[in-house]
Scaffold this motif. Structure first.
Motif, mmCIF file in Angstrom:
data_model
loop_
_atom_site.group_PDB
_atom_site.id
_atom_site.type_symbol
_atom_site.label_atom_id
_atom_site.label_comp_id
_atom_site.label_asym_id
_atom_site.label_seq_id
_atom_site.Cartn_x
_atom_site.Cartn_y
_atom_site.Cartn_z
ATOM 1 N N SER A 160 0.912 -1.184 0.019
ATOM 2 C CA SER A 160 0.059 0.017 -0.128
ATOM 3 C C SER A 160 0.900 1.286 -0.070
ATOM 4 O O SER A 160 0.397 2.354 -0.387
ATOM 5 C CB SER A 160 -0.958 -0.152 1.207
ATOM 6 O OG SER A 160 -0.100 -0.034 2.329
ATOM 7 N N SER A 161 2.153 1.191 0.139
ATOM 8 C CA SER A 161 3.167 2.313 0.473
ATOM 9 C C SER A 161 3.342 2.796 -1.261
ATOM 10 O O SER A 161 3.174 2.210 -2.181
ATOM 11 C CB SER A 161 4.292 1.834 0.957
ATOM 12 O OG SER A 161 5.080 0.770 0.303
ATOM 13 N N SER A 162 4.107 3.905 -1.054
ATOM 14 C CA SER A 162 4.502 4.689 -2.306
ATOM 15 C C SER A 162 5.608 3.744 -3.115
ATOM 16 O O SER A 162 6.268 3.102 -2.429
ATOM 17 C CB SER A 162 5.196 6.014 -2.218
ATOM 18 O OG SER A 162 5.710 6.518 -3.152
ATOM 19 N N GLN A 163 5.475 3.570 -4.172
ATOM 20 C CA GLN A 163 6.178 2.894 -5.322
ATOM 21 C C GLN A 163 6.270 1.073 -4.974
ATOM 22 O O GLN A 163 7.248 0.661 -5.089
ATOM 23 C CB GLN A 163 7.721 3.085 -5.340
ATOM 24 C CG GLN A 163 7.829 4.641 -5.543
ATOM 25 C CD GLN A 163 7.507 4.996 -6.932
ATOM 26 O OE1 GLN A 163 7.204 4.346 -7.702
ATOM 27 N NE2 GLN A 163 7.736 6.153 -7.308
ATOM 28 N N GLY A 164 5.005 0.992 -4.424
ATOM 29 C CA GLY A 164 4.934 -0.667 -4.008
ATOM 30 C C GLY A 164 4.654 -1.490 -5.279
ATOM 31 O O GLY A 164 4.287 -1.076 -6.238
ATOM 32 N N SER A 165 4.811 -2.709 -4.832
ATOM 33 C CA SER A 165 4.417 -3.676 -5.719
ATOM 34 C C SER A 165 3.186 -4.454 -5.846
ATOM 35 O O SER A 165 2.581 -4.290 -4.821
ATOM 36 C CB SER A 165 5.670 -5.064 -5.683
ATOM 37 O OG SER A 165 6.797 -4.477 -5.886
ATOM 38 N N SER A 166 2.462 -4.715 -6.990
ATOM 39 C CA SER A 166 1.087 -5.286 -6.975
ATOM 40 C C SER A 166 1.104 -6.868 -7.116
ATOM 41 O O SER A 166 2.296 -7.547 -7.350
ATOM 42 C CB SER A 166 0.487 -4.749 -8.368
ATOM 43 O OG SER A 166 0.259 -3.488 -8.169
ATOM 44 N N GLY A 167 0.015 -7.343 -6.959
ATOM 45 C CA GLY A 167 0.062 -8.894 -6.791
ATOM 46 C C GLY A 167 -0.115 -9.472 -8.315
ATOM 47 O O GLY A 167 -0.729 -8.955 -8.979
ATOM 48 N N GLY A 168 0.341 -10.599 -8.298
ATOM 49 C CA GLY A 168 0.224 -11.446 -9.448
ATOM 50 C C GLY A 168 -1.264 -12.128 -9.404
ATOM 51 O O GLY A 168 -1.785 -12.322 -8.598
ATOM 52 N N GLY A 169 -1.729 -12.461 -10.825
ATOM 53 C CA GLY A 169 -2.809 -13.064 -10.937
ATOM 54 C C GLY A 169 -2.928 -14.554 -10.832
ATOM 55 O O GLY A 169 -1.820 -15.081 -10.993
ATOM 56 N N GLY A 170 -3.895 -15.060 -10.290
ATOM 57 C CA GLY A 170 -4.249 -16.560 -10.134
ATOM 58 C C GLY A 170 -5.185 -17.074 -11.259
ATOM 59 O O GLY A 170 -5.032 -16.559 -12.405
ATOM 60 N N PHE A 171 -5.468 -18.320 -11.194
ATOM 61 C CA PHE A 171 -6.451 -18.918 -12.205
ATOM 62 C C PHE A 171 -7.804 -17.950 -12.175
ATOM 63 O O PHE A 171 -8.315 -17.697 -12.991
ATOM 64 C CB PHE A 171 -6.622 -20.184 -11.585
ATOM 65 C CG PHE A 171 -7.613 -20.978 -12.905
ATOM 66 C CD1 PHE A 171 -7.374 -21.347 -14.174
ATOM 67 C CD2 PHE A 171 -8.788 -21.251 -12.437
ATOM 68 C CE1 PHE A 171 -8.038 -21.619 -14.979
ATOM 69 C CE2 PHE A 171 -9.838 -21.964 -13.426
ATOM 70 C CZ PHE A 171 -9.462 -21.935 -14.707
ATOM 71 N N TYR A 172 -8.330 -17.972 -10.986
ATOM 72 C CA TYR A 172 -9.611 -17.170 -10.645
ATOM 73 C C TYR A 172 -9.666 -15.695 -10.422
ATOM 74 O O TYR A 172 -10.626 -15.213 -11.439
ATOM 75 C CB TYR A 172 -10.285 -17.898 -9.548
ATOM 76 C CG TYR A 172 -10.535 -19.390 -9.453
ATOM 77 C CD1 TYR A 172 -11.553 -20.011 -10.333
ATOM 78 C CD2 TYR A 172 -9.757 -20.281 -8.539
ATOM 79 C CE1 TYR A 172 -11.496 -21.136 -10.044
ATOM 80 C CE2 TYR A 172 -9.901 -21.588 -8.510
ATOM 81 C CZ TYR A 172 -10.755 -21.924 -9.587
ATOM 82 O OH TYR A 172 -10.950 -23.400 -9.567
ATOM 83 N N THR A 173 -8.686 -15.207 -9.696
ATOM 84 C CA THR A 173 -8.923 -13.574 -9.516
ATOM 85 C C THR A 173 -7.510 -12.789 -9.903
ATOM 86 O O THR A 173 -6.741 -13.621 -9.968
ATOM 87 C CB THR A 173 -9.351 -13.452 -8.068
ATOM 88 O OG1 THR A 173 -8.507 -13.974 -7.223
ATOM 89 C CG2 THR A 173 -10.915 -14.131 -7.945
ATOM 90 N N ASN A 174 -7.754 -11.722 -10.258
ATOM 91 C CA ASN A 174 -6.621 -10.896 -10.238
ATOM 92 C C ASN A 174 -6.026 -10.632 -8.940
ATOM 93 O O ASN A 174 -6.382 -10.918 -7.945
ATOM 94 C CB ASN A 174 -7.119 -9.446 -10.671
ATOM 95 C CG ASN A 174 -7.978 -9.485 -12.138
ATOM 96 O OD1 ASN A 174 -7.622 -10.389 -13.082
ATOM 97 N ND2 ASN A 174 -8.608 -8.628 -12.341
ATOM 98 N N GLY A 175 -4.802 -10.101 -9.143
ATOM 99 C CA GLY A 175 -3.842 -9.657 -8.260
ATOM 100 C C GLY A 175 -4.570 -8.318 -7.668
ATOM 101 O O GLY A 175 -5.126 -7.755 -8.067
ATOM 102 N N SER A 176 -3.899 -7.846 -6.501
ATOM 103 C CA SER A 176 -4.296 -6.430 -6.135
ATOM 104 C C SER A 176 -3.317 -5.413 -6.707
ATOM 105 O O SER A 176 -2.325 -5.532 -6.833
ATOM 106 C CB SER A 176 -4.052 -6.287 -4.621
ATOM 107 O OG SER A 176 -4.820 -7.327 -3.784
ATOM 108 N N ASN A 177 -3.925 -4.143 -6.918
ATOM 109 C CA ASN A 177 -3.120 -3.105 -7.338
ATOM 110 C C ASN A 177 -2.384 -2.139 -6.156
ATOM 111 O O ASN A 177 -2.989 -2.354 -5.032
ATOM 112 C CB ASN A 177 -4.081 -1.777 -7.992
ATOM 113 C CG ASN A 177 -4.349 -2.438 -9.344
ATOM 114 O OD1 ASN A 177 -3.884 -3.108 -9.873
ATOM 115 N ND2 ASN A 177 -5.719 -1.948 -9.940
ATOM 116 N N SER A 178 -1.383 -1.614 -6.538
ATOM 117 C CA SER A 178 -0.469 -0.740 -5.589
ATOM 118 C C SER A 178 -0.045 0.512 -6.079
ATOM 119 O O SER A 178 -0.507 0.756 -7.245
ATOM 120 C CB SER A 178 0.944 -1.653 -5.237
ATOM 121 O OG SER A 178 1.406 -0.667 -4.269
#
Length: 198
Positions: A160-178
């Motif tokens: 959630s912090s500045s310049q953070g990394s986002s999550g990778g997608g799985g089979f069912y759902t997307n990763g989370s944004n940062s």
């Protein structure tokens, strides 16, 4: 980020047993089983992107390797999504590598997770290699807060912090944004790789 085109696959498979029998649509490859039998399928997730911040090179995580034997019927159609290697993102952080999927009639036969991208000041890849379990590795932000990896086919969490990394997608759902980066889409949502602000 989008996977191979038809022309790239045609070129790669030219002269092989796959010559002219693999179709590609939006990065998804399809292949029809020519005869009934037991087939060995091996898949590998893609390597995560390296970090190159201030000339300090850190390697991204390696993708998982999975192999299995499958009894397939003649005429069955397999859909294959091959994970693509991560690149270098904002402030030198690497982006994650894509997972690779082999799907039959909408059901995953075998999946291999991609490796995580390297952090700009972290060269320890022990927790960012792709896993052979149903859960990805966890991470932590600069304040020590847990960022959960994806589990049971769902996408991973994000910083959630500045310049953070986002999550990778799985089979069912997307990763989370940062902040400053965007999630990878799930297989069911097109399998598009995540991106970063330019």
């Amino acid at each position: 980020q989008s996977g191979p085109s038809q022309s790239l696959c045609d070129s790669s498979y030219s002269g092989s047993t796959l010559d002219g029998i693999v179709s590609v649509n939006a990065g998804f490859q399809t292949w029809t089983v020519p005869s009934a039998g037991t087939y060995s399928i091996e898949v590998m997730g893609a390597k995560g992107g390296d970090s190159v911040y201030s000339n300090n090179l850190c390697d991204g995580g390696t993708g998982a390797l999975m192999q299995g034997e499958f009894v397939l019927n003649e005429g069955a159609v397999l859909t294959i999504l091959v994970g693509q290697m991560g690149g270098s993102g904002n402030v030198g952080c690497g982006t994650g590598g894509g997972g690779s999927f082999v799907i039959s009639a909408g059901t995953p036969l075998i999946v291999a997770g991609g490796g995580g991208g390297a952090g700009w000041d972290q060269c320890n890849t022990a927790n960012i290699d792709g896993r052979i379990t149903t859960a990805g590795g966890n991470s932590y932000d600069n304040s020590g807060n847990l960022i959960s990896g994806g589990t049971s086919g769902n996408g991973g969490g994000a910083m959630s912090s500045s310049q953070g990394s986002s999550g990778g997608g799985g089979f069912y759902t997307n990763g989370s944004n940062s902040y400053g980066s965007y999630h990878g889409s799930s297989y069911l949502n097109g399998g598009q790789g995540g991106g970063v602000d330019s």
